[in-house]
Design a protein around this motif. Sequence first.
Motif, short mmCIF file in Angstrom:
data_model
loop_
_atom_site.label_atom_id
_atom_site.label_comp_id
_atom_site.label_asym_id
_atom_site.label_seq_id
_atom_site.Cartn_x
_atom_site.Cartn_y
_atom_site.Cartn_z
N GLN A 212 -11.07 59.83 5.54
CA GLN A 212 -11.14 60.35 6.91
C GLN A 212 -12.59 60.57 7.34
N LEU A 213 -13.38 61.22 6.49
CA LEU A 213 -14.77 61.51 6.83
C LEU A 213 -15.59 60.24 6.98
N LEU A 214 -15.33 59.24 6.14
CA LEU A 214 -16.02 57.96 6.29
C LEU A 214 -15.66 57.32 7.63
N GLY A 215 -14.38 57.30 7.95
CA GLY A 215 -13.94 56.69 9.20
C GLY A 215 -14.50 57.39 10.42
N GLU A 216 -14.76 58.67 10.30
CA GLU A 216 -15.32 59.45 11.41
C GLU A 216 -16.84 59.42 11.44
N GLY A 217 -17.44 58.67 10.51
CA GLY A 217 -18.89 58.54 10.48
C GLY A 217 -19.62 59.76 9.96
N GLU A 218 -18.95 60.55 9.09
CA GLU A 218 -19.52 61.80 8.60
C GLU A 218 -20.31 61.67 7.30
N ALA A 219 -20.39 60.48 6.74
CA ALA A 219 -21.19 60.32 5.52
C ALA A 219 -22.66 60.61 5.83
N LEU A 220 -23.35 61.22 4.87
CA LEU A 220 -24.72 61.66 5.09
C LEU A 220 -25.73 60.51 5.03
N THR A 221 -25.34 59.41 4.41
CA THR A 221 -26.22 58.26 4.29
C THR A 221 -25.38 57.03 3.98
N THR A 222 -26.01 55.89 3.83
CA THR A 222 -25.30 54.67 3.46
C THR A 222 -25.66 54.32 2.02
N GLY A 223 -24.98 53.30 1.49
CA GLY A 223 -25.22 52.87 0.12
C GLY A 223 -24.07 53.19 -0.79
N ALA A 224 -24.21 52.85 -2.07
CA ALA A 224 -23.19 53.12 -3.09
C ALA A 224 -23.67 54.31 -3.91
N LYS A 225 -23.05 55.45 -3.70
CA LYS A 225 -23.53 56.69 -4.27
C LYS A 225 -22.37 57.60 -4.65
N ALA A 226 -22.70 58.69 -5.33
CA ALA A 226 -21.70 59.67 -5.74
C ALA A 226 -21.40 60.64 -4.60
N PRO A 227 -20.25 61.34 -4.67
CA PRO A 227 -19.87 62.26 -3.60
C PRO A 227 -20.91 63.32 -3.29
N GLU A 228 -21.64 63.81 -4.31
CA GLU A 228 -22.61 64.88 -4.06
C GLU A 228 -23.75 64.43 -3.16
N GLU A 229 -23.96 63.13 -3.03
CA GLU A 229 -25.00 62.61 -2.14
C GLU A 229 -24.48 62.23 -0.76
N LEU A 230 -23.17 62.01 -0.65
CA LEU A 230 -22.62 61.40 0.56
C LEU A 230 -21.91 62.35 1.49
N PHE A 231 -21.49 63.51 1.01
CA PHE A 231 -20.73 64.43 1.85
C PHE A 231 -21.39 65.81 1.89
N ASP A 232 -21.28 66.44 3.05
CA ASP A 232 -21.66 67.84 3.15
C ASP A 232 -20.62 68.66 2.40
N PRO A 233 -21.01 69.39 1.34
CA PRO A 233 -20.00 70.05 0.51
C PRO A 233 -19.19 71.11 1.27
N GLY A 234 -19.85 71.84 2.17
CA GLY A 234 -19.11 72.85 2.93
C GLY A 234 -18.05 72.22 3.81
N GLN A 235 -18.40 71.12 4.47
CA GLN A 235 -17.43 70.42 5.32
C GLN A 235 -16.27 69.90 4.50
N PHE A 236 -16.59 69.32 3.34
CA PHE A 236 -15.52 68.76 2.51
C PHE A 236 -14.60 69.87 1.99
N ILE A 237 -15.17 70.97 1.56
CA ILE A 237 -14.37 72.09 1.05
C ILE A 237 -13.47 72.64 2.16
N ASP A 238 -13.96 72.68 3.40
CA ASP A 238 -13.14 73.14 4.52
C ASP A 238 -11.97 72.19 4.77
N GLU A 239 -12.23 70.88 4.68
CA GLU A 239 -11.15 69.91 4.87
C GLU A 239 -10.08 70.07 3.79
N LEU A 240 -10.50 70.31 2.56
CA LEU A 240 -9.53 70.55 1.49
C LEU A 240 -8.71 71.80 1.77
#
Length: 378
Positions: free
Chosen positions: A337-365
């Motif tokens: 969902q976050l990828l589709g909404e353009g919420e990734a923090l950067t581009t490339g092939a990376k781990a979750p800790e680099e690509l998502f805002d942790p607070g936002q992700f925890i709220d979605e969970l």
Amino acid sequence: MKVTALGGCGAMGRATAWDLAENSAVDDLLIADADIESAEEFAAELPGDVDTAQVDVTNHEDLVAVIEDSDVVANALPYLFNTDVMEACLDADADYLDLGGLYHVTQDQLEYDADFDEADLVAVLGMGASPGMTNVAAAKGVEQLDEVDEVHIRTGAKGGAEGFAYSAKTILDELTMEPIVYEDGEIETLPALSGRERYEMPDPVGEVEGFHSIHSELATMPHTFDGVDTVDFRVAFAPSLVNIGEVLINQGLTSEEEVEFAGATFSPREFIDWYFDQQPAPDAVEEWKSFRIDVEGTKDGEPAQYRYTVVVESRLDDWGLKATAVWTGVPMAVGAQLLGEGEALTTGAKAPEELFDPGQFIDELADRDIHIEAERIE
């Protein structure tokens, strides 16, 4: 957005598909699987109009054709297919997520970082429970510190069916492959099933016995968390399952060395993988899955430690799925969902800790009733 759930009628893929089907942000959902009959039966259970497609992931052109109009591909296939699907996503111009690569495959996947960056695409490497939620929780802990020294990851469970909770091959790899730890700034390889330790998990899981296991967090956290000098991971499987692993190892049945028998040539491990793959999947039963992340370092010049825990239970009444599937599949749906909404923090092939805002992700969970609890340890 259109999301393709690849392997979407497998155990983990079903949880991802359920969450996406119930998500109003997803306009189109495609269940793509080698088993089209199971995919169609499962799609009929989901809310809304869910499309299906049969796909052979070993056929690059076939896979690209199936996913070419997708915004995001959520890959719930066994981890050995990860790079194949990533290459198809590059050709199909689609963002990508998976459930992890057991360290070595994750290392191979990191080599695609420049390719995805140049294509203005995102590939999230390991967006299930562990890796996935563990990475996000650890990143949240690192945010609280001025300097991070150590990250300790522990997982455990209560209940569940006897035998293999998910892919037998993956579990056997976790039991038998040499684990990796990061100690005092150095990568170290340890014997399988080593580092046994009893530790306490949140209720109702309680005390479990875990051991070091090969895991994707070790492929990224030593590099993504600046200054960290220790990262380790322990998993606690059911004792009966650990016993199976010990017997197989001690009897040489996990060997990759080929033998000849009855006119055929194969390795003991090939036979074991084939045999367990023929067994029926265990029923969905009540269980609880849990992790505990301890992040240690300094804050305002003083030692500080933050602990993040979660407990996820089965969803038998509505989804008919056990906790193993829920806590693995739902985070991948959140990531999609976050990828589709353009919420990734950067581009490339990376781990979750680099690509998502942790607070936002925890709220979605939390919106999905998966609550990562935080505590400062004094």
